[in-house]
Design a protein around this motif. Structure first.
Motif, PDB file in Angstrom:
ATOM      1  N   LEU A 115     -26.764  55.152  30.157  1.00  0.00           N
ATOM      2  CA  LEU A 115     -26.831  54.171  29.073  1.00  0.00           C
ATOM      3  C   LEU A 115     -26.531  52.757  29.544  1.00  0.00           C
ATOM      4  O   LEU A 115     -26.709  51.806  28.777  1.00  0.00           O
TER       5      LEU A 115
ATOM      6  N   THR B   7     -30.614  57.418  21.627  1.00  0.00           N
ATOM      7  CA  THR B   7     -30.090  56.529  22.669  1.00  0.00           C
ATOM      8  C   THR B   7     -30.630  56.923  24.036  1.00  0.00           C
ATOM      9  O   THR B   7     -30.751  56.085  24.928  1.00  0.00           O
TER      10      THR B   7
ATOM     11  N   TRP C  51     -26.318  62.506  23.380  1.00  0.00           N
ATOM     12  CA  TRP C  51     -26.747  62.379  21.998  1.00  0.00           C
ATOM     13  C   TRP C  51     -26.359  63.624  21.186  1.00  0.00           C
ATOM     14  O   TRP C  51     -25.521  63.562  20.309  1.00  0.00           O
TER      15      TRP C  51
END
Length: 852
Positions: A668, A758, A604
């Motif tokens: 992710l 995220t 990020w």
């Protein structure tokens, strides 16, 4: 030889280098003279290429006045060159060489003699394996002025002879101890109470066992911090008790210092606390901890070494020889002189310099340590910015690193005639901090650590100490105001985190405040509030202020488009901006920095997604990539209007870092976005109107890709934004500041806003507040897209200012009060703009009330 009024000394000795350089000079005088029998090389092709990953650019810059006399020459390598020859001639006798340094392996050269004031030219000759020339660099010119500061590479062997009998020689030279004692008695030393408490605490602390290595011989952050903590705290105890003995004469501190000195000396210098030494099982030594030992044991050797027993001295010399040689070996292995971009090795320069000074005459290799360090400081380092004083990694890392380098520069200058601080970088670095991180700024500028200051208004003691030192060093009243205006937390042994003791082991600001006590201090003088804009071409940063120095009224914007890419502690943030008003952060770099490589940090904080930038096909710029660069192509100021334009398409077209791609999938759960389509153009133009009545920021973007794709325009704030999707109107509220925002795009857009990352922030930053992230997404895939966004700050309680949008053929015009801004809205990057019936060729036109 040393002078107590060290900042005002006149350099009177210039030494011939002990190394085997073929510099042409008359060693009976203090200046280089030309040799008619050696001539400028001609008749070969110019084969110089652009600098690549972690390579130097040429210095002195063509057409500039050199920062010091003589300049430390740097040049870009060539893969086909086996060695180099540098040639310098004067304008008055262009064919006769004044300097010829032959068969150079590194791409730097520090002359050992002065140049007479005048104009010069220089070039690099590329040599093959037989020493024969086959190609040339470009020819560059530079000037040496009559007032250009003198900084000559000394002969370390002669330095050793002159200081061998001087003890103490690090900081406490001559009557400095009595001066410091007087300052203490009169209550004029910052952090004295903390220092004494910490020194007394070190008396009571039991010696530390040498830390165990990594679990399963595999690096992990928890063990790394555990090992680091022991090394830094133990060495801090040593430095404080040794200095306390020097200043008080109380032998209890000597007993404690000897205890810690021999405790640290008992640890294996090739073990877990070593400088990257490979260990059985695959781990390597913790260099963060080893650097602290190298520096602070060098201090203690100078301050209490004469009080040690012969067998103790023998052990110290054995251990420190190993530690110093480890650092020098890594520097040589990396050819740090030519490639000075390894972060930890950059920091180790100061520590090895301290060790070289301290052990000069006691350890034979100390000559080599000091010589290498001086060659770096006189040529290629600092490498993160040029004479303009910038630091490409950001203001947070800049203050931390320059603080450390300043300590060695000060120690060196107090006992020798070598004043590294004469390089213009150092004074200008104080203004870099002032322009890009003024004392009323709530956050740092760009790069890792940029979020510092968000959770509380307090800033780092390190930054304040550095700026204060630079202010005193250069007798600068504005920098003194800057330093005094920085609010910092008080140092206390009792930590805010549970029962843990705060030993302040990182920068030892309390110790250095003592060592710097009693030096000249100028009166503080606040800068007259005025419009100030500053471009730092070397790092590609620009700052624009409407009322510089006035915390209550200043509105300022920062912009970055840099040749340094997203390497090291820099982010994938080319062509991004930050916006502040009235002491509040309105458009921010988002994310936190738990530690380097933390998933939140890597996925990020360092990503384009976390900045006020643009995504192309859902992807940002490459991270951890030297070649993910930008460039500032245009900068101009006319009265209150400043326009700056950056280009950053290349940053999107680099392959993703393999480590990041793996983390992307692991954390992710998806594959890293592909680097298609190719971004052919990303121009971002900022127009800042620094009107006292109504400052305005206009951000105008032009993007072009090889194939139709989507574009996301990103904006980050500390508080939730109010968004009206139909009109593209946004209101930002933060503290006492507000901003009315109007966004217009060449394609239909949709808005979304979230306060989620995220990947969440953890560790030491898990308690920090969430931030808000807005995306304006193009509904259609297109090759070309334009965005124009206007920011108008106002205060709490004021009516939101009106931003009128007038669309004409191929032109969009914004009206804010008496200021009109028109941008090209047709195909391509520029065209004929209609400004109230008048036509101009360009990208953006700004008309203020004074121009009506």
């Amino acid at each position: 030889m040393y002078l107590i009024s060290w900042r005002f000394q006149i350099i009177g000795f210039f030494f011939l280098s002990a190394s085997a350089f073929a510099e042409v000079q008359d060693i009976s005088t203090s200046a280089i003279i030309p040799r008619a029998d050696l001539v400028w090389t001609t008749g070969l092709p110019i084969v110089e290429r652009d600098a690549l990953d972690q390579e130097l650019i040429a210095y002195p810059i063509d057409g500039d006045t050199a920062g010091v006399n003589p300049p430390g020459f740097c040049w870009t390598p060539h893969e086909a060159a086996k060695r180099y020859r540098i040639e310098v001639s004067s304008k008055t006798a262009p064919d006769a060489l004044i300097i010829v340094a032959d068969r150079q392996l590194s791409t730097v050269y520090p002359p050992t003699k002065l140049l007479m004031p005048g104009d010069y030219r220089w070039q690099v000759v590329y040599l093959n394996e037989f020493g024969r020339p086959w190609g040339l660099s470009k020819t560059r010119c530079f000037r040496i002025g009559k007032e250009t500061p003198i900084l000559v590479l000394p002969n370390v062997a002669k330095l050793r002879k002159e200081i061998v009998g001087v003890r103490p020689r690090l900081f406490l030279v001559g009557d400095r101890p009595s001066t410091i004692r007087k300052e203490i008695d009169e209550g004029r030393v910052d952090h004295w109470e903390y220092f004494l408490s910490a020194a007394n605490g070190a008396i009571d602390e039991k010696p530390y066992a040498e830390p165990e290595g990594y679990a399963n011989n595999s690096f992990n952050e928890s063990d790394w911090r555990r090992i680091l903590k022991v090394g830094k705290v133990g060495s801090a105890h040593l430095a404080r008790t040794a200095l306390a003995y020097q200043l008080t004469g109380d032998r209890k501190y000597l007993v404690a210092a000897r205890k810690w000195m021999m405790n640290l000396a008992s640890w294996d210098p090739r073990g877990i606390i070593s400088h990257d030494i490979p260990l059985p099982g695959g781990a390597v030594g913790n260099d963060e901890a080893s650097m602290a030992l190298l520096e602070r044991m060098a201090f203690a050797w100078d301050w209490i070494g004469d009080e040690l027993l012969p067998e103790e001295r023998e052990r110290i010399l054995e251990v420190m020889t190993e530690r110093g040689n480890q650092v020098l070996a890594v520097l040589h292995q990396q050819d740090f002189l030519s490639h000075p971009f390894s972060n930890h090795e950059g920091r180790s320069l100061a520590f090895l310099g301290h060790a070289g000074l301290s052990f000069l005459g006691d350890i034979p290799e100390a000559d080599d340590w000091l010589d290498y360090v001086l060659r770096c400081y006189l040529t290629s380092y600092p490498c993160w910015g040029g004479d303009d004083g910038g630091w490409a990694q950001g203001t947070s890392y800049g203050s931390s690193y320059v603080y450390r380098h300043s300590t060695f520069a000060e120690a060196l200058c107090r006992v020798t005639d070598v004043d590294i601080l004469r390089r213009p970088f150092y004074k200008n670095h104080g203004y870099f901090s002032l322009y890009f991180h003024p004392p009323y700024a709530p956050m740092n500028a760009f790069g890792d650590g940029g979020n510092k200051g968000q959770a509380e208004k307090d800033r780092s003691v390190c930054e304040k100490s550095l700026i204060d030192f630079l202010a005193n060093t250069f007798c600068d009243s504005v920098l003194k105001w800057h330093a005094q205006s920085i609010n910092v937390p008080s140092l206390h042994l009792k930590s805010n985190l549970g029962n843990e003791t705060n030993w302040n082991e990182q920068h030892l600001e309390d110790l250095f405040s003592l060592l710097r006590a009693g030096t000249y201090e100028p009166n503080a003088e606040m800068p007259v509030p005025t419009v100030v804009t500053k471009l730092l071409p070397n790092i590609g940063w620009a700052a624009m202020h409407s009322a510089f120095g006035d915390a209550d009224n200043d509105v300022w914007v920062l912009f970055k488009s840099s040749r340094f890419g997203s390497f090291s502690h820099s982010h994938a943030d080319q062509n991004t901006f930050q916006f502040h008003a009235f002491g509040e952060a309105l458009a921010i770099d988002s994310g936190y920095y738990p530690y380097y490589g933390d998933p939140h940090h890597a996925l990020w904080t360092q990503q384009t997604l976390a900045h006020n930038g643009i995504l192309v096909n859902g992807r940002g710029q490459a991270t951890k990539n030297w070649n993910a660069i930008g460039s500032i192509e245009h900068y101009e100021r006319s009265n209150d209007v400043t326009i700056v334009r950056g280009e950053a398409s290349s940053a999107y077209n680099q392959s993703p870092n393999e480590e990041i791609a793996k983390m992307w999938q692991e954390h992710l759960g998806k594959i890293h976005p592909p680097i298609l389509p190719k971004v052919e153009k990303f121009e971002r133009t900022l127009a800042f109107v620094a009107s006292a009545e109504r400052p305005i920021l206009v951000v105008y973007d032009y993007l072009k890709s090889a194939h139709p794709t989507s574009y996301d325009w990103l904006l980050h704030t500390l508080s939730k934004m109010e968004v009206e999707p139909m009109s593209g109107s946004i209101v930002i509220r933060q503290g006492k500041a507000r901003a009315a925002v109007r966004i217009v795009a060449s394609q239909p857009i949709t808005f979304s806003q979230t306060n989620k990352f995220t990947i969440p922030s953890g560790g030491t930053t898990s308690h920090l507040p969430r931030q808000w992230h807005l995306t304006a997404h193009t509904k259609n895939n297109v090759e070309e897209a334009k965005f124009c966004v206007v920011f108008v700050p106002f205060r709490e309680g004021e009516v939101s200012p009106s931003i009128k949008v007038i669309e004409r053929k191929n032109t969009v015009r914004f009206q804010v009060g008496k200021t009109s801004t028109a941008v090209w809205w047709g195909p391509g990057e520029l065209g004929e703009i209609d400004m109230c019936g008048r036509h101009y060729m360009g990208r953006i036109i700004v008309q203020t009330a004074s121009e009506l």
